[in-house]
Design a protein around this motif. Structure first.
Motif, PDB file in Angstrom:
ATOM      1  N   ASN D  17      23.307  51.178  51.107  1.00 53.59           N
ATOM      2  CA  ASN D  17      23.907  50.276  52.083  1.00 53.59           C
ATOM      3  C   ASN D  17      22.880  49.924  53.134  1.00 53.59           C
ATOM      4  O   ASN D  17      23.041  50.206  54.317  1.00 53.59           O
ATOM      5  CB  ASN D  17      25.136  50.917  52.715  1.00 53.59           C
ATOM      6  CG  ASN D  17      26.277  50.989  51.733  1.00 53.59           C
ATOM      7  OD1 ASN D  17      26.534  50.042  50.992  1.00 53.59           O
ATOM      8  ND2 ASN D  17      26.942  52.115  51.687  1.00 53.59           N
ATOM      9  N   TYR D  23      24.502  45.252  55.255  1.00 55.51           N
ATOM     10  CA  TYR D  23      25.374  45.215  56.427  1.00 55.51           C
ATOM     11  C   TYR D  23      25.036  44.065  57.366  1.00 55.51           C
ATOM     12  O   TYR D  23      25.708  43.870  58.359  1.00 55.51           O
ATOM     13  CB  TYR D  23      25.267  46.526  57.207  1.00 55.51           C
ATOM     14  CG  TYR D  23      26.041  47.666  56.604  1.00 55.51           C
ATOM     15  CD1 TYR D  23      26.938  47.463  55.568  1.00 55.51           C
ATOM     16  CD2 TYR D  23      25.892  48.958  57.082  1.00 55.51           C
ATOM     17  CE1 TYR D  23      27.636  48.513  55.010  1.00 55.51           C
ATOM     18  CE2 TYR D  23      26.593  50.022  56.538  1.00 55.51           C
ATOM     19  CZ  TYR D  23      27.470  49.790  55.498  1.00 55.51           C
ATOM     20  OH  TYR D  23      28.166  50.827  54.962  1.00 55.51           O
TER      21      TYR D  23
ATOM     22  N   ASP E 114      30.632  53.012  48.473  1.00 54.91           N
ATOM     23  CA  ASP E 114      30.755  53.833  49.668  1.00 54.91           C
ATOM     24  C   ASP E 114      31.955  54.742  49.440  1.00 54.91           C
ATOM     25  O   ASP E 114      32.491  54.829  48.343  1.00 54.91           O
ATOM     26  CB  ASP E 114      30.950  52.928  50.892  1.00 54.91           C
ATOM     27  CG  ASP E 114      30.481  53.619  52.170  1.00 54.91           C
ATOM     28  OD1 ASP E 114      30.397  54.871  52.165  1.00 54.91           O
ATOM     29  OD2 ASP E 114      30.223  52.927  53.158  1.00 54.91           O
ATOM     30  N   GLU E 136      41.070  52.343  51.862  1.00 54.01           N
ATOM     31  CA  GLU E 136      39.818  51.738  52.288  1.00 54.01           C
ATOM     32  C   GLU E 136      38.794  51.920  51.175  1.00 54.01           C
ATOM     33  O   GLU E 136      38.602  53.021  50.667  1.00 54.01           O
ATOM     34  CB  GLU E 136      39.329  52.453  53.558  1.00 54.01           C
ATOM     35  CG  GLU E 136      38.266  51.683  54.306  1.00 54.01           C
ATOM     36  CD  GLU E 136      37.762  52.480  55.500  1.00 54.01           C
ATOM     37  OE1 GLU E 136      38.555  53.254  56.065  1.00 54.01           O
ATOM     38  OE2 GLU E 136      36.590  52.350  55.833  1.00 54.01           O
ATOM     39  N   SER E 137      38.161  50.822  50.780  1.00 50.14           N
ATOM     40  CA  SER E 137      37.077  50.946  49.814  1.00 50.14           C
ATOM     41  C   SER E 137      36.143  49.764  49.972  1.00 50.14           C
ATOM     42  O   SER E 137      36.551  48.702  50.418  1.00 50.14           O
ATOM     43  CB  SER E 137      37.615  51.018  48.387  1.00 50.14           C
ATOM     44  OG  SER E 137      37.605  49.742  47.798  1.00 50.14           O
ATOM     45  N   LYS E 138      34.909  49.990  49.642  1.00 53.04           N
ATOM     46  CA  LYS E 138      33.949  48.889  49.671  1.00 53.04           C
ATOM     47  C   LYS E 138      33.449  48.617  48.255  1.00 53.04           C
ATOM     48  O   LYS E 138      32.327  48.180  48.053  1.00 53.04           O
ATOM     49  CB  LYS E 138      32.769  49.247  50.572  1.00 53.04           C
ATOM     50  CG  LYS E 138      33.134  49.308  52.041  1.00 53.04           C
ATOM     51  CD  LYS E 138      31.909  49.118  52.907  1.00 53.04           C
ATOM     52  CE  LYS E 138      32.231  49.090  54.390  1.00 53.04           C
ATOM     53  NZ  LYS E 138      32.451  50.447  54.949  1.00 53.04           N
ATOM     54  N   ASP E 145      36.790  46.839  42.642  1.00 56.99           N
ATOM     55  CA  ASP E 145      38.033  46.725  43.400  1.00 56.99           C
ATOM     56  C   ASP E 145      39.243  46.522  42.502  1.00 56.99           C
ATOM     57  O   ASP E 145      40.361  46.354  42.972  1.00 56.99           O
ATOM     58  CB  ASP E 145      37.941  45.638  44.476  1.00 56.99           C
ATOM     59  CG  ASP E 145      37.936  44.234  43.897  1.00 56.99           C
ATOM     60  OD1 ASP E 145      37.796  44.110  42.663  1.00 56.99           O
ATOM     61  OD2 ASP E 145      38.065  43.272  44.665  1.00 56.99           O
TER      62      ASP E 145
END
Lengths: 288, 339, 208, 193, 238, 452
Positions: D17, D23, E114, E136-138, E145
């Protein structure tokens, strides 16, 4: 309750930091050019780094040192940039405006190429190879290095491959003087209207084989000119501009048109005795 | 007789035979067997996908050249190579419209914006592939098994999906050897891998033909042998070391070398001259980075395959390599220049 | 581009102050400021709009306050004070958004807080509000804020349209549309902004 | 609650990330200062340094705010403390070592308004990291930032000598490269899981 | 940014002014923030609670009210009103007849991109997981997803076996298998193309259930009805 | 140094262009007819131009001094024919530049006897006398560079010369002059070496010859004088082995430091034709009047190795040997480093080792230029291990200073290997020349500024 906590906490925090900063400011003071500060004030202080410098202050330093131009700042307005430029005052204010003048009139319609050049499309490059192949060693090669070098679009190549200086756009920066491998450009006061548009050092008519408008060093202009306005040096007429007054006389008897009178916009005017060149196309080897 | 105008040009006045377009043409020759084999293995699907990707590249190259008022450069074959390479990295049942978009993106995004041939800092085919992978993750990971009996009689419905529409898959997709290993712990035998009897991208399945193409190019001095050597060697050494540590957990180095796109990548992708470093030592380092990253991503990463990302990352690193690794110039003492 | 006299010349009309931020000096497309939120929360048009408005609000409020206090704050602590003011309004906005919708707050994430370090706001406070009257600062903030929102919307719309097949959550394309997932990924943000800049570059070259 | 190892935290922050490429934090300096290799490396170093400082500061402030139960002051105190600390450090360096200031210090003011710095502070609080974890996280973020900056600087430096079409010159080109790099970094997904 | 330069040449009065300005603005800021905070806090809390409750009701079909319990450091279930500070939280959901529907348990773990945070519903009577939601998830849109969207995957969690063996431990740990390979009731049918994400969900549930389920099963009698404990959690105040 | 064990008997990199020497290598040297008009530029060598001593209309005898050296780094010029000085005026030169010069009209029926001067005895003369004699004879490097030989032979104080290398490599394709000289003028060569050994104080002399001239090597070895420490070394064929630095590396395995002269490693390199000329002229105290030149190339009818008087106009030469109808480019020197001629009125100078004529067919092969694809072929070819690819790109964008500071531009000696192998036909050598010139100009300007 939380109001008081917040007030106390933040008030205390700011107090602490303010005291710290103030003491640090005094204890850790380092002298710097005050102009930097002023220039920095003129910048938007976005610290965005778009100028390539790590922030407004380093950029201001570079500006003051003359290492950068105000235009690099994308955030500032035009006015802002101008005011910085004015503050730093680069304009020296010359007595008389100068412009770049080309000492060659040998376009493709009048001058021949002895050899066809192949390689890097630039005069500098061509000049390395047997002088570039132009019949006249001193003449303009016509690849337009000056046009590229000119940052102000003041030089354009005409249809005969000869650079034409736009007198109004020329800032006399001297870039073309450096760019020309044949050293044909020089910076001249605009009022110098009488101009020798040739640099060849040969004597005699032989040069006409290579270029119709070359100077044959016949010396007629020198003879006609009042006083010692024109002298012949190294087979070329040299004009003493200190004795110069506005007269077109010297150009009148030049048989080739190598010495010319420059118009307000820099267009050369030839004398009445010079050969009339009507050719539009390219002059080739063998044709005369 | 001696009146005529001579030509003048800079020395030297003689030149070695092959030109850039000849090199490119030869790369195409070397790729053709791979294309033929993939058509043999996957049928019309593969042919259509590869042809469409190539078409996308060539048309885009032409159009962009015209738009920027330059002479068209499709004749130098570089766009063809981009298209074929992209086609070869796509699954055989990939929707044609996506392949076309990919080919166009490869040229526009991977090459044109940087200034065209010679300035592309990334391998254009892989840029296209990376964008497709990110844009259509499902389509690009739906593999078609090789040697289906009806491969020359039918075209998969997904291939003919309407533009901008989601493709429908009519065959249960096969798992590539790498995903089979990663997710099911099944190791495909090396013999199957070498001759492409497995699922996978159109062109990456038959390692033997790819190697032959590479040998052809190396023999004709049109490819730098150091890159594939470095990639394969480093991948072999790292996976070999892992295999020695724990042969249960990690697959054999032979499996690693022959599975997935490593061979195609090492021979045809990493060797893109423009986006690789230039000094011999730099090339070794560049190759080693690709090999090691590939194994790292395959073994510890979330993806079954890492060749594409490794090469792109190595492309991104190659200016640094060029900056740091310079030849020791004759008559100078070797010293690292702190730039 | 234009020959606007400097702000001190007081010849500019109020509309000029307002318009300049929208297009001529658009903070995103022309000045390339405040990129982080532009890229990060422009994956849907709705997020983009919310973010743009939030930024515009902070910009407006801080411009007002900075302009009011401009004669009170000594030069040496200017930046520190401005940061304080901005941070205050960002915190206010943060809670306001939470109170409006938890979902939205979750979508915008930490980027609401990060408005603090959006160089756009600080630069307007520094370059404009600290030198101009309140009314002018308001106009400037509105122009810049809306310009910022507009740019964000440009990005958000394209990214949502291609990445999701919808606009403001409403499906635009027919059923079965293959969404281009890359557009809602970080890379898509970079690409979309770059593409917009290309378009603007092309427009400008055409004009010139 | 926290099961991540320090290595995972580091890998996550630097590669998987990446602050810049995933980000979008610190884009402004990323676009601006990535033109030259030399500036890029120095900037990277300075950012890493400030990240470490602000990470420690933020940890301290957070602890303090928990004690006085005023979470609403989090943002404002973070930014103010970070800004002031950086300024102090800047002045200190300027006084003590002009050479160090030239190579590192001049980047400091720019960094204060770098979202990546505040980002690290906010994220570490959100994720509930301890002191050591926070520091590792900041270090990873700094390394990731520097990595992205250096990579793009190298590419941009190379592209200064390219016939880039006039419409893609400048920021657009940098953004395209950033986009492609961002795709590249997707390859790291899942590492350290 | 740097105010270093002209300080020394300033008169000392400047410092007081600076001090005043900074502190003044600081106090002003604090006021503004606190006022906003106080004004918005109730509504924010309420919205958050609603969101949580909505999620709880989702994973516990039929539930209309909920209570929050904590799990302490020794792994014991504690009532919400006790002094002990909980390590993690468990929510109990009740239907309209105030009968316990089940527990909603929050769990999290590393996914593909994540951390993934999920909430699952456990029915102690059937010893099954009866609901599942990703909080919650990325995870990669379009691939990872799917764990939130794909109905076929979500169907796994309508009756996922988490039965206990005689020792009071989970008999069969929940695992994710390849798509279409589900044989046993305790297996999750994975998603091709989202292998890692669907496995991560399996792992999260697997390890969370191993820890929490035995505990909940032991204690569920104690909390069968909300009346067993008259003091209600504030979540229930409507 | 250990690295160079891998490259035994040669240097790193380099190329193998087709030799194209077959047609002329077997042809003995023949005297060329005298041109009715001889044109002699004063700038035939590197350094200060010679200074004219004669006046217009003056009659001169062959071998008579026409111009004296214009300084230390300069040489005098002798009359190549007996005749009348017709004109003293600017004459065109190969560089395109006009140079002051002498037009000499040959006596049509003269015997062209050469005037004798003050002989220098190789056995008794002091090194200083020999050096002076070499300068007086107007001798410059006949390999092509035309650097005054006496300057090169002067060993600077504090340095010693251990080895004298006689350069008989002749790595340029087409050229066979040195080959013929070695086969036909061994006596002169050995006499020359005798002088050179004395001047330089070297303990030994090595004649380096490429393996494509084995006959010459064998011939020289057979006639090696017993009393001189001379060795003949046969080297593998590789271009540009004839470059001083490459030859030193090939023979001795030493590298001449960047921007330094061979004397730095105790070596002096002299071209074999120059050596022969020294051996031929000094015992008679004469000056150079003529030199051996290979005339070859696809466009030439009567190819061969000719002894041509200096100053013979190119046009006369080509008329004598006859050229094909579609002649396109004419070069002075070899195809790798020779210069294209734009004007046939220029004349043969002391440094001219060959005249090549290419027709349309050969030249049209190389017109289209592609962008650099960074294939690295040039990197693998560059004998001094530069990075021509990167430099070419930098040059294209005018970043000359970066080329000099980061890429050792100034070490490039324009051998042309990079351009030869470049598949994109990028005129790398031309770029580098351009860049070198720009850098030198800039340096000169800076120096001026400092001095001013």
């Amino acid at each position: 309750m939380s109001v008081f906590i917040a007030l106390a906490a933040l008030g205390g925090l700011t107090l602490l930091l303010a005291v710290m900063l103030i003491t640090a400011n005094r204890k850790l003071f380092v002298y710097e050019d005050p102009r930097i500060e002023t220039v920095e004030d003129m910048l938007p202080k976005a610290n965005c780094g778009a100028c390539g410098y790590p922030g407004c202050r380093p950029f201001a330093e570079a500006l003051v040192k003359g290492k950068a131009l105000p235009g690099k700042c994308t955030v500032s307005t035009d006015e802002g940039r101008q005011s910085i430029a004015q503050f730093l005052g680069v304009d020296l204010g010359r007595e008389e405006r100068q412009v770049a003048r080309l000492a060659c009139a040998g376009g493709t319609n009048v001058a021949i190429n002895r050899a066809e050049y192949e390689g890097i499309r630039s005069c500098q490059g061509a000049a390395l190879i047997s002088g570039g192949g132009k019949g006249c060693f001193w003449g303009c090669l016509g690849h337009g290095d000056c046009e590229v070098a000119c940052d102000f679009d003041a030089i354009t190549m005409n249809e005969h491959g000869l650079p034409v200086v736009d007198v109004n756009k020329c800032t006399a920066c001297g870039d073309c003087v450096v760019a020309c491998p044949k050293d044909l450009f020089s910076l001249q006061p605009v009022s110098n209207r009488l101009w020798v548009a040739c640099k060849n050092l040969e004597h005699g008519e032989a040069i006409l084989e290579d270029c119709h408008v070359g100077c044959t060093a016949c010396g007629r202009c020198a003879m006609d000119a009042p006083g010692d306005l024109i002298t012949m040096k190294n087979n070329l007429p040299v004009i003493d501009y200190s004795k110069f007054h506005q007269t077109k006389d010297p150009i009148q008897r030049c048989p080739t048109g190598a010495i010319v009178w420059l118009d307000d916009d820099g267009t050369p005017v030839k004398g009445k005795d010079s050969r009339k060149i009507i050719r539009k196309g390219e002059r080739r080897v063998g044709s005369s | 007789m001696l009146k005529k105008t001579l030509h003048i040009s800079s020395s030297p006045h003689i030149f070695k035979g092959h030109t850039t377009d000849q090199i490119m043409k030869n790369v195409v020759w070397a790729l053709l067997p791979v294309v033929f084999y993939s058509v043999y293995a996957f049928g019309w699907n593969a042919l259509l996908v590869i042809a469409t990707a190539t078409l996308g590249s060539v048309i885009t190259e032409h159009v962009l050249c015209r738009l920027s008022k330059k002479e068209t450069t499709i004749a130098d074959y570089s766009a063809v190579i981009t298209g074929i390479l992209l086609g070869l990295t796509l699954p055989p049942a990939f929707p044609l419209w996506m392949a076309f978009v990919g080919g166009a993106l490869g040229i526009a995004l991977g090459k044109y914006i940087f200034g065209g041939l010679g300035y592309n800092v990334f391998n254009p085919a892989l840029v296209a592939r990376a964008v497709l992978q990110a844009a259509f993750p499902v389509a690009i990971t739906t593999w078609h098994p090789a040697f289906l009996p009806d491969r020359f009689s039918e075209v998969a419905s997904s291939v003919l999906a309407l533009p901008l529409m989601q493709p429908q898959y009519d065959v249960i997709s096969g798992a590539t050897p790498l995903s089979a290993f990663k997710f099911e712990g099944y190791t495909t035998p090396a013999s199957e891998l070498a001759f492409g009897l497995v699922s996978g991208s159109a062109g990456e399945t038959c390692a033997v033909i790819i190697i032959l193409g590479g040998i052809y190019l190396i023999a004709r001095n049109m490819m730098n042998w150091r890159i594939p050597a470095a990639v394969l060697l480093s991948a072999f050494l790292l996976s070999g070391a892992l295999y020695l540590v724990n042969s249960e957990l990690y697959p054999s180095p032979v499996f690693m070398l022959f599975s997935g796109g490593l061979m195609l990548g090492a021979v045809f992708m990493a060797t893109d001259m423009v986006s690789s470093p230039i000094t011999p030592l730099g090339l070794w380092i560049y190759g080693a980075i690709i090999g090691v990253l590939t194994i790292v991503i395959r073994v510890w990463g979330g993806l079954p395959e890492g060749v594409m990302y490794s090469i792109l990352l190595a492309n991104a690193i190659s200016p640094q390599i060029d900056r740091l690794i310079k030849n020791r110039v004759y008559g100078t003492t070797p010293k690292m220049k702190a730039v | 581009m234009t020959n606007n006299p400097p702000p001190s010349a007081k010849k500019i009309t109020s509309t000029d102050e307002f318009i300049k931020g929208l297009w001529r000096d658009n903070p995103v497309f022309v000045q390339v400021l405040g990129m982080c939120p532009v890229l990060a929360v422009s994956n849907t048009a709705e997020n983009a709009l919310a973010m743009g408005l939030a930024t515009a609000f902070v910009l407006l409020m801080s411009n007002i306050l900075v302009s009011l206090l401009r004669n009170f704050v000594p030069k040496q602590v200017r930046i520190a004070s401005y940061i304080l003011i901005i941070a205050t309004f960002v915190t206010v906005t943060d809670y306001a958004i939470q109170a409006i919708s938890v979902e939205l707050h979750k979508a915008l994430g930490a980027f609401i807080s990060l408005i603090v370090v959006n160089c756009l706001i600080l630069s307007r406070a520094e370059a404009f509000a600290s030198k101009n009257t309140v009314s002018k600062s308001v106009l400037d903030a509105l122009g810049m804020g809306l310009g910022f929102t507009f740019a964000l919307l440009c990005l958000g719309a394209v990214r949502e349209l291609l990445g999701n097949g919808s606009l403001f959550g409403l499906a635009v394309f027919p059923e079965g549309f293959q969404s281009w997932i890359v557009m809602i990924l970080p890379a898509g943000g970079f690409f979309t902004l770059a593409a917009w800049l290309l378009v603007i570059n092309a427009l400008q070259t055409k004009k010139a | 609650m926290n099961t991540e190892s320090l290595g995972t935290i580091f890998l996550n922050a630097s590669l998987v990330n990446n602050f810049v490429l995933a980000y979008f934090l610190g884009i402004c300096p990323f676009l601006g200062v990535s033109g030259k290799m030399e500036t890029a490396t120095k900037m990277g170093g300075a950012v890493m340094f400030v990240m470490l400082i602000s990470s420690v500061c933020a940890y301290g402030i957070h602890a303090f705010l928990v004690v006085i139960d005023a979470p609403y002051l989090q943002l404002i105190s973070y930014i103010v403390v970070i800004a002031s600390t950086v300024q102090l450090v800047e002045m200190f360096i300027k006084k003590m070592s002009p050479a160090l200031f030239q190579s590192l210090g001049i980047f400091l003011p720019l960094i204060t308004t770098n979202c990546a710095i505040l980002g690290v502070a906010l994220f570490q609080t959100n994720k509930g990291y301890g002191l050591l974890e926070s520091v590792v996280y900041a270090l990873g973020a700094g390394v990731g930032f520097t990595l992205a900056l250096v990579l793009i600087a190298g590419l941009r430096e190379r592209l200064t000598f390219a016939e880039v079409p006039s419409i893609s010159k400048g920021t657009a080109l940098t953004l395209f490269i950033a986009g492609i790099l961002s795709l590249c970094f997707m390859g790291f997904a899942g590492l350290g899981a | 940014m740097s105010e270093t330069v002209n300080i020394a040449s300033q008169n000392p009065a400047g410092s007081t002014k600076m001090l005043k300005a900074m502190v003044g603005i600081g106090v002003l800021s604090a006021l503004l923030i606190v006022v906003t905070f106080e004004l918005t806090q109730p509504r924010v809390q309420q919205l958050k609670a609603e969101a949580l409750e909505k999620a709880i009701f989702e994973v516990l079909p039929g539930a209309v009210s909920s209570r929050t319990f904590g799990v302490n450091a020794e792994g014991k279930l504690i009532a919400p009103d006790t002094e002990e500070s909980p390590v993690s939280l468990v929510y109990a959901g009740y239907d309209s007849a105030d009968q316990l529907v089940g527990y909603a348990v929050e769990a999290s773990g590393q996914g593909y991109a994540d951390k993934i945070r999920i909430l699952y519903g456990y029915n102690p009577k059937q010893q099954q997981i009866i609901g599942f939601q990703v909080l919650e998830s990325k995870e990669t849109p379009g691939l990872g997803d799917k764990i939130e969207k794909e109905q076929r995957f979500l169907d796994n969690f309508t009756a996922l076996d988490v039965g206990l063996n005689k020792e009071g431990n989970i008999a069969n740990k929940v695992t994710t298998v390849k798509q279409g390979a589900k044989v046993n009731a305790w297996e999750i049918d994975g998603i091709t193309g989202a292998t890692i994400s669907s496995r991560a969900v399996g792992d999260i549930i697997g390890s969370s259930t191993e820890e929490v389920i035995p505990l909940l099963f032991d204690n569920y009698k104690m909390m069968e009805t909300p009346k067993a404990n008259p003091k209600k959690n504030e979540n229930d105040d409507k | 140094m250990s690295l160079f064990n891998f490259h035994k008997d040669t240097f790193k990199h380099g190329i193998h262009p087709p030799e194209s020497k077959e047609e002329t290598r077997g042809l003995p040297i023949r005297q060329f007819p005298f041109s009715p008009l001889i044109i002699l530029p004063m700038e035939q060598h590197i350094g200060a131009p010679s200074q004219v001593l004669v006046r217009e209309g003056q009659e001169v005898q062959r071998g008579q001094l026409l111009a004296k050296a214009g300084g230390y780094v300069s040489v005098p010029l002798h009359a190549p024919v007996s005749g009348t000085v017709r004109k003293i005026a600017n004459v065109p030169t190969i560089s395109g530049k006009m140079s002051p010069g002498i037009y000499l009209e040959a006596f049509p029926f003269s015997t062209q006897e050469v005037k004798e001067g003050k002989p220098i005895d190789p056995d008794t003369a002091t090194p200083e006398e020999i050096l002076q004699g070499i300068q007086d004879a107007g001798i410059v490097g006949l390999g092509g560079a035309a650097f005054p030989t006496h300057v090169k032979l002067k060993v600077p104080d504090g340095k010693t010369c251990e080895t004298l290398i006689i350069n008989g490599v002749e790595c340029e394709p087409y050229l066979t002059t040195d080959h013929r000289v070695m086969l036909e003028q061994e006596e002169d060569i050995f006499t020359g070496i005798k002088y050179l050994l004395k001047v330089t104080g070297a303990k030994q002399a090595i004649i380096g010859i490429e393996a494509n001239k084995k006959d010459a090597a064998a011939h020289l070895e057979k006639h090696l004088p017993k009393d001189l420490p001379i060795a003949v070394k046969v080297l593998p064929v590789k271009y540009p082995q004839g470059a001083e630095k490459m030859l030193i590396t090939a023979i001795l395995g030493r590298e001449v430091p960047s921007k330094k002269l061979p004397i730095e490693v105790g070596v002096v390199v002299v071209n074999v034709a120059t050596t022969a000329e020294i051996g031929r002229l000094l015992p008679h105290g004469r000056g150079i009047q003529e030199r051996v030149i290979t005339i070859s190339g696809p466009g030439v009818k009567k190819k061969g190795n000719y002894l041509i008087p200096v100053g013979t106009p190119l046009r006369f030469v080509l008329e004598q040997v006859g050229v094909e109808e579609d002649v396109c480019e004419v070069y002075m020197g070899g195809p790798m480093m020779g210069m294209a001629v734009s004007n046939l009125d220029i004349s043969i100078v002391k440094g001219t080792s060959g005249i090549l004529v290419f027709t349309r067919k050969e030249v049209s092969l190389n017109t289209k230029t592609y962008p650099c694809i960074k294939c690295g072929a040039c990197v693998d070819a560059c004998p001094i291990l530069l990075n021509p690819s990167q430099m070419g790109i930098l040059a294209k964008f005018g970043a000359y200073e970066e080329m000099a500071s980061d890429f050792n531009l100034m070490d490039c000696f324009e051998c042309g290997s990079c351009s030869y192998v470049c598949p994109s036909h990028i005129p790398l050598v031309q770029y580098f020349r351009l860049a070198k010139r720009a850098v030198r100009k800039k340096e000169a300007l800076q120096k001026e500024k400092v001095n001013a």
